[in-house]
Design an enzyme around this catalytic site. Structure first.
Site, PDB file in Angstrom:
ATOM      1  N   ASP A   1      -8.064   0.373   6.374  1.00  0.00           N
ATOM      2  CA  ASP A   1      -7.521   1.631   6.904  1.00  0.00           C
ATOM      3  C   ASP A   1      -8.317   2.774   6.278  1.00  0.00           C
ATOM      4  O   ASP A   1      -8.028   3.214   5.173  1.00  0.00           O
ATOM      5  CB  ASP A   1      -6.041   1.765   6.566  1.00  0.00           C
ATOM      6  CG  ASP A   1      -5.205   0.693   7.245  1.00  0.00           C
ATOM      7  OD1 ASP A   1      -5.519   0.353   8.389  1.00  0.00           O
ATOM      8  OD2 ASP A   1      -4.253   0.208   6.630  1.00  0.00           O
TER       9      ASP A   1
ATOM     10  N   GLU B   1      -8.292  -5.935   6.900  1.00  0.00           N
ATOM     11  CA  GLU B   1      -8.140  -4.624   7.551  1.00  0.00           C
ATOM     12  C   GLU B   1      -8.521  -3.522   6.563  1.00  0.00           C
ATOM     13  O   GLU B   1      -8.101  -3.538   5.412  1.00  0.00           O
ATOM     14  CB  GLU B   1      -6.681  -4.472   7.979  1.00  0.00           C
ATOM     15  CG  GLU B   1      -6.260  -3.118   8.474  1.00  0.00           C
ATOM     16  CD  GLU B   1      -4.753  -3.059   8.725  1.00  0.00           C
ATOM     17  OE1 GLU B   1      -4.214  -1.943   8.784  1.00  0.00           O
ATOM     18  OE2 GLU B   1      -4.113  -4.129   8.846  1.00  0.00           O
TER      19      GLU B   1
ATOM     20  N   HIS C   1      -7.093  -3.853   2.894  1.00  0.00           N
ATOM     21  CA  HIS C   1      -6.151  -4.977   2.977  1.00  0.00           C
ATOM     22  C   HIS C   1      -6.974  -6.265   3.057  1.00  0.00           C
ATOM     23  O   HIS C   1      -7.306  -6.723   4.157  1.00  0.00           O
ATOM     24  CB  HIS C   1      -5.282  -4.885   4.230  1.00  0.00           C
ATOM     25  CG  HIS C   1      -4.334  -3.729   4.287  1.00  0.00           C
ATOM     26  ND1 HIS C   1      -3.004  -3.838   3.958  1.00  0.00           N
ATOM     27  CD2 HIS C   1      -4.520  -2.444   4.682  1.00  0.00           C
ATOM     28  CE1 HIS C   1      -2.404  -2.673   4.136  1.00  0.00           C
ATOM     29  NE2 HIS C   1      -3.310  -1.809   4.566  1.00  0.00           N
TER      30      HIS C   1
ATOM     31  N   GLU D   1      -6.117   7.173   7.240  1.00  0.00           N
ATOM     32  CA  GLU D   1      -4.697   7.291   7.565  1.00  0.00           C
ATOM     33  C   GLU D   1      -4.283   8.712   7.192  1.00  0.00           C
ATOM     34  O   GLU D   1      -4.218   9.040   6.006  1.00  0.00           O
ATOM     35  CB  GLU D   1      -3.872   6.281   6.775  1.00  0.00           C
ATOM     36  CG  GLU D   1      -4.210   4.831   7.086  1.00  0.00           C
ATOM     37  CD  GLU D   1      -3.386   3.872   6.254  1.00  0.00           C
ATOM     38  OE1 GLU D   1      -2.521   3.202   6.820  1.00  0.00           O
ATOM     39  OE2 GLU D   1      -3.613   3.804   5.036  1.00  0.00           O
TER      40      GLU D   1
END
Length: 248
Positions: A73, A71, A87, A76
């Site tokens: 991100d 993942e 991640h 954010e």
């Protein structure tokens, strides 16, 4: 407060009987290996399904399987704070010794369930390695009003750069950088002054090591392959997703 963020994940198109794909919201996975996904790789996640007692529509719940994948991100943020966070997962060619697929329907320890105390035993880095300018020492960089370098009350362009070891599309990912454009000016992310002589302004494996050491955090990022593994997942192809969450 609205907290918009964007993640990258796989679509599940063509898995099992799934002919819908990301366009219809199927195939979701992320580094948290969520158990509330009803269909994973085209198979119903009905074994061991436990309904959520707080859901009056009797629609939500969790099953035995989780849906895992790397993942990214990439945005954010709200009007007062921002971060970006890779991640990686020990999944896909060149990562897992037993070659678990890039989108993995996990069971047991592989899911890294918090409720079982197995967060760091799973296949994915659930913590990630983020840069949040406020947390890393600069409290006047990003916020509401002219007192901040990035004024979130005004339009801005956000740019994220993925830099490889040899500056080609095929090289290993070694660095993730962030800069902004506002009022016609290019504004780079500030240095992570909390790291003192090890301060930097981008996400590298060394930055993640230094930050995790400073805060006493578990460096699961490196154990799950670091930036190189994140780059391999991006190379395989991912799907952009955006949602809003209410916090506070």
């Amino acid at each position: 407060t609205l907290f918009p963020y964007t993640t990258l994940f796989r679509s599940g198109l063509g898995k099992g009987n799934n002919t819908a794909g990301a366009k219809y919201g199927t195939g979701y996975c992320d580094a948290q290996c969520p158990h509330d996904i009803k269909f994973i790789n085209g198979v119903a996640n009905c074994k061991g399904w436990v309904p959520n007692p707080n859901d009056l529509s009797n629609n939500m719940g969790i099953g035995n399987n989780g849906s895992c994948c790397a993942e990214m991100d990439i945005w954010e943020a709200n009007s007062m704070a921002t971060a970006y966070t890779p991640h990686p997962c020990n999944l896909g060619p060149g990562q897992s010794p037993d070659q678990k697929p890039p989108q993995y329907s996990c069971t047991g320890t592989d899911c890294g369930d918090n409720s079982k105390g197995e967060r760091y035993q799973g296949v994915c880095d659930k913590d990630g390695c983020d840069i949040n300018p406020f947390r890393m020492g600069n409290q006047s960089f990003y916020g509401r009003g002219n007192g901040f370098i990035i004024n979130t009350l005004k339009p801005m362009t956000v740019v994220t750069q993925f830099i490889t070891s040899d500056n080609t599309d095929s090289g290993d990912l070694v660095e993730i950088r962030r800069f902004y454009k506002q009022d016609g000016k290019i504004i780079h992310s500030p240095s992570t002054t909390i790291l003192q002589e090890k301060a930097t302004d981008s996400i590298t494996d060394q930055f993640c090591h230094d930050k995790k050491l400073l805060f006493g955090d578990n460096n699961d990022f490196q154990r799950k392959g670091g930036n190189r593994a994140m780059g391999q997942s991006l190379d395989r192809g991912q799907v952009l997703r955006s949602e809003e969450r209410r916090v506070g």
